[in-house]
Scaffold this motif. Structure first.
Motif, short mmCIF file in Angstrom:
data_model
loop_
_atom_site.label_atom_id
_atom_site.label_comp_id
_atom_site.label_asym_id
_atom_site.label_seq_id
_atom_site.Cartn_x
_atom_site.Cartn_y
_atom_site.Cartn_z
N GLY A 1 13.52 -13.77 -17.77
CA GLY A 1 13.78 -15.15 -17.37
C GLY A 1 15.22 -15.52 -17.58
O GLY A 1 15.92 -14.94 -18.41
N GLU B 1 6.26 -13.44 -18.88
CA GLU B 1 6.04 -12.86 -20.20
C GLU B 1 5.56 -11.42 -20.08
O GLU B 1 4.96 -11.04 -19.07
CB GLU B 1 5.03 -13.69 -20.98
CG GLU B 1 5.56 -15.07 -21.32
CD GLU B 1 4.62 -15.82 -22.23
OE1 GLU B 1 4.12 -15.23 -23.21
OE2 GLU B 1 4.38 -17.01 -21.96
N LEU C 1 10.37 -17.70 -16.21
CA LEU C 1 9.93 -16.81 -17.28
C LEU C 1 8.66 -16.07 -16.88
O LEU C 1 7.69 -16.67 -16.44
CB LEU C 1 9.66 -17.62 -18.56
CG LEU C 1 9.16 -16.82 -19.76
CD1 LEU C 1 10.22 -15.82 -20.22
CD2 LEU C 1 8.78 -17.75 -20.90
N LEU D 1 11.23 -22.87 -22.35
CA LEU D 1 11.41 -21.65 -21.57
C LEU D 1 10.34 -21.48 -20.51
O LEU D 1 10.59 -20.90 -19.45
CB LEU D 1 11.43 -20.43 -22.50
CG LEU D 1 12.46 -20.44 -23.62
CD1 LEU D 1 12.32 -19.19 -24.48
CD2 LEU D 1 13.86 -20.57 -23.08
#
Length: 176
Positions: free
Chosen positions: A69, A100, A98, A85
């Protein structure tokens, strides 16, 4: 908080010459009630215009950490502020939203990047890292910061994550 100057051991065990670096402030990672990752930044006098998120090196060889990100702002932030974020709010926007890691035990590494306008040296704010599992285990009002682990063995990281109350997050800022 320990601030290393001169020659320091990097997180990967390499020696890093920090004499040309101006390192101030810090970063703590937390999570809000909606499960969004929050970076709490103390930038001191630096002006931060970018927050980068990269994947940890759990399954990687020698290749660079993949970027997960990138958040940017046209209005650089200074002092103490937070950046969501997962779901950035003005003045922040996701240049790269972002993503993950697929394994919630793998870490993300977060860097708040100063714009280079306040110091003749390379400006830096201490980065932080945590996994989703660590973040979800936080109690309301807690954040994760890293601290030096003097008892780390040769195969262990010299840094370890600790949980603290957000109000106890006080990185050192030099006098102006």
């Amino acid at each position: 908080m320990v601030v290393l100057t001169g020659v320091a051991a990097g997180a990967c065990g390499n020696l890093v010459d920090t004499s040309n670096y101006d390192t101030r402030g810090g970063l703590a990672l937390g999570m809000n009630g909606a499960g969004e990752i929050i970076a709490h930044v103390e930038a001191c006098q630096f002006r931060v215009d970018e927050v980068r998120v990269v994947q940890g090196r759990e399954l990687l060889g020698g290749e660079p950490n993949p970027r997960l990100g990138l958040l940017v702002t046209d209005q650089p932030q200074t002092g103490r502020f937070e950046v969501n974020l997962s779901n950035p709010r003005a003045p922040w926007r996701a240049e790269q939203p972002l993503t993950e890691p697929p394994d919630p035990e793998h870490i993300v590494i977060v860097d708040a990047m100063p714009d280079g306008s306040t110091s003749p040296k390379i400006e830096g704010i201490r980065q932080e890292s945590a996994s989703r599992v660590e973040l979800e285990a936080l109690a309301p009002g807690e954040v994760i910061v890293s601290e030096w682990n003097p008892d780390a063995g040769p195969s262990e990281s010299p840094l370890r994550n600790v949980r603290i109350r957000l109000e106890d997050f006080h990185p050192e800022c030099p006098a102006e």
